[in-house]
Scaffold this motif. Structure first.
Motif, PDB file in Angstrom:
ATOM      1  N   ARG A  22     -17.334  51.671 107.812  1.00 50.36           N
ATOM      2  CA  ARG A  22     -18.724  52.086 107.934  1.00 50.36           C
ATOM      3  C   ARG A  22     -19.583  51.426 106.855  1.00 50.36           C
ATOM      4  O   ARG A  22     -20.705  50.960 107.126  1.00 50.36           O
ATOM      5  CB  ARG A  22     -18.839  53.610 107.833  1.00 50.36           C
ATOM      6  CG  ARG A  22     -20.275  54.121 108.018  1.00 50.36           C
ATOM      7  CD  ARG A  22     -20.356  55.638 107.992  1.00 50.36           C
ATOM      8  NE  ARG A  22     -20.018  56.179 106.673  1.00 50.36           N
ATOM      9  CZ  ARG A  22     -18.903  56.860 106.405  1.00 50.36           C
ATOM     10  NH1 ARG A  22     -18.014  57.078 107.362  1.00 50.36           N
ATOM     11  NH2 ARG A  22     -18.664  57.308 105.192  1.00 50.36           N
ATOM     12  N   THR A  23     -19.058  51.336 105.650  1.00 51.35           N
ATOM     13  CA  THR A  23     -19.796  50.695 104.559  1.00 51.35           C
ATOM     14  C   THR A  23     -19.974  49.204 104.815  1.00 51.35           C
ATOM     15  O   THR A  23     -21.048  48.642 104.566  1.00 51.35           O
ATOM     16  CB  THR A  23     -19.062  50.923 103.224  1.00 51.35           C
ATOM     17  OG1 THR A  23     -18.944  52.330 102.991  1.00 51.35           O
ATOM     18  CG2 THR A  23     -19.817  50.276 102.077  1.00 51.35           C
ATOM     19  N   GLU A  70     -20.170  47.794 107.733  1.00 50.69           N
ATOM     20  CA  GLU A  70     -21.187  47.678 108.773  1.00 50.69           C
ATOM     21  C   GLU A  70     -22.589  47.907 108.198  1.00 50.69           C
ATOM     22  O   GLU A  70     -23.550  47.216 108.561  1.00 50.69           O
ATOM     23  CB  GLU A  70     -20.906  48.669 109.904  1.00 50.69           C
ATOM     24  CG  GLU A  70     -19.633  48.381 110.692  1.00 50.69           C
ATOM     25  CD  GLU A  70     -19.747  47.126 111.557  1.00 50.69           C
ATOM     26  OE1 GLU A  70     -20.834  46.536 111.640  1.00 50.69           O
ATOM     27  OE2 GLU A  70     -18.723  46.739 112.149  1.00 50.69           O
ATOM     28  N   GLN A  71     -22.711  48.888 107.309  1.00 52.69           N
ATOM     29  CA  GLN A  71     -24.012  49.170 106.700  1.00 52.69           C
ATOM     30  C   GLN A  71     -24.536  47.987 105.895  1.00 52.69           C
ATOM     31  O   GLN A  71     -25.745  47.769 105.806  1.00 52.69           O
ATOM     32  CB  GLN A  71     -23.913  50.414 105.807  1.00 52.69           C
ATOM     33  CG  GLN A  71     -23.745  51.715 106.581  1.00 52.69           C
ATOM     34  CD  GLN A  71     -23.437  52.892 105.677  1.00 52.69           C
ATOM     35  OE1 GLN A  71     -23.087  52.738 104.502  1.00 52.69           O
ATOM     36  NE2 GLN A  71     -23.568  54.105 106.228  1.00 52.69           N
ATOM     37  N   HIS A  72     -23.617  47.201 105.321  1.00 54.24           N
ATOM     38  CA  HIS A  72     -24.012  46.034 104.530  1.00 54.24           C
ATOM     39  C   HIS A  72     -24.126  44.764 105.377  1.00 54.24           C
ATOM     40  O   HIS A  72     -24.353  43.679 104.837  1.00 54.24           O
ATOM     41  CB  HIS A  72     -23.012  45.811 103.395  1.00 54.24           C
ATOM     42  CG  HIS A  72     -23.198  46.768 102.244  1.00 54.24           C
ATOM     43  ND1 HIS A  72     -22.728  48.059 102.266  1.00 54.24           N
ATOM     44  CD2 HIS A  72     -23.830  46.616 101.047  1.00 54.24           C
ATOM     45  CE1 HIS A  72     -23.033  48.667 101.127  1.00 54.24           C
ATOM     46  NE2 HIS A  72     -23.706  47.817 100.368  1.00 54.24           N
ATOM     47  N   GLY A  73     -23.932  44.900 106.679  1.00 52.42           N
ATOM     48  CA  GLY A  73     -24.134  43.756 107.565  1.00 52.42           C
ATOM     49  C   GLY A  73     -23.106  42.656 107.402  1.00 52.42           C
ATOM     50  O   GLY A  73     -23.431  41.475 107.584  1.00 52.42           O
TER      51      GLY A  73
END
Length: 263
Positions: free
Chosen positions: A235-236, A238-241
């Protein structure tokens, strides 16, 4: 065979061919540094020569130089290349048409994009035929490169994408490994322990992917328990692209390969 340019990849190919049964007596190498030539003579027992002399009588000429040095090299050796010679280019971003424009029409050209794991016989090479290269020429190059790993044949229009994926790909993975090792150190692990954990995890994961044939998404989900540690990490990311960043990076490598082909 003449191998013009005895840097890392030139030596890697040379070593692979000798392991595969080629005789050192049948190979001549060149390099602009005399001390490098003598090093290869001592290590492998091959012949050394200047570029123009090396291609005299050679059935196969392998060019492993920087793209910006290629035109001068072709001007030097072009008049010495006999009809029927197979010229194999490992120069990133250089099209077969560009090479063919500087050599005779009787010279067959095959373009190759290798990668550095070839040094441990785990390379991935993609080969493409030029306008005058036959199926037999491609088969010859396939056999040569198989001494350093796996080989695929692709239309030349795919070579820029190949360069971005497998040619540059080891650098991306090393970047991830480097980052994971540093993260382990930040979490309190000794550096040697963190390094062993990450390297074996990478090796094991690649082996699992290769041997099971499972889709990477499926294999990732096997590790990702709902609400667990892996899910939090993914998830992290993904959050950072991170996925988008990889796609943008690979597109940038593709664009640079295209630019090199026009220089």
């Amino acid at each position: 065979m003449a191998i013009l340019g005895a840097g890392v990849m030139g030596e890697t190919l040379l070593a692979g061919l000798l392991r595969a049964g080629w005789s050192a007596d049948d190979v001549v190498v060149t390099d602009r540094r005399p001390e490098r030539c003598q090093e290869l003579v001592a290590r492998y027992g091959v012949g050394v020569a200047g570029n123009a002399d090396a291609v005299e009588g050679a059935e196969t000429v392998v060019v492993v130089v920087k793209p910006q040095d290629l035109d001068d090299l072709l001007d030097e050796i072009g008049p010495r290349l006999a009809d029927g010679v197979l010229l194999v280019s490992l120069c990133a971003g250089v099209t077969t048409a560009r090479i063919e424009s500087r050599v005779g029409p009787g010279v067959a050209v095959v373009r190759v994009m290798p990668n550095t794991p070839a040094q441990v016989s785990q390379g991935m090479a993609a080969i493409s035929a030029g306008a005058h290269a036959s199926a037999d020429d491609l088969a010859r190059v396939h056999t040569m490169l198989a001494a350093t790993g796996r080989v695929v044949t692709v239309p030349e229009r795919y070579q820029d994408a190949v360069t971005a994926i497998s040619g540059s790909g080891p650098a991306y993975l090393f970047y991830v490994v480097e980052s994971m090792i540093e993260a382990g150190v930040q979490l309190g692990l000794p550096r040697d322990t963190s390094t062993e954990l990450v390297v074996q995890t990478m090796l094991g994961s690649a082996t699992l992917l290769s041997q099971t044939g499972g889709h990477p998404t499926e294999l990732r989900e096997m590790v990702t328990s709902p609400g667990g540690t892996t899910a939090a990490a993914v998830r992290t990311l993904e959050q950072h692209g991170v996925r988008a960043a990889f796609m943008a990076a690979i597109e940038a490598a593709r664009d640079r390969s295209q630019l090199l082909s026009g220089e």
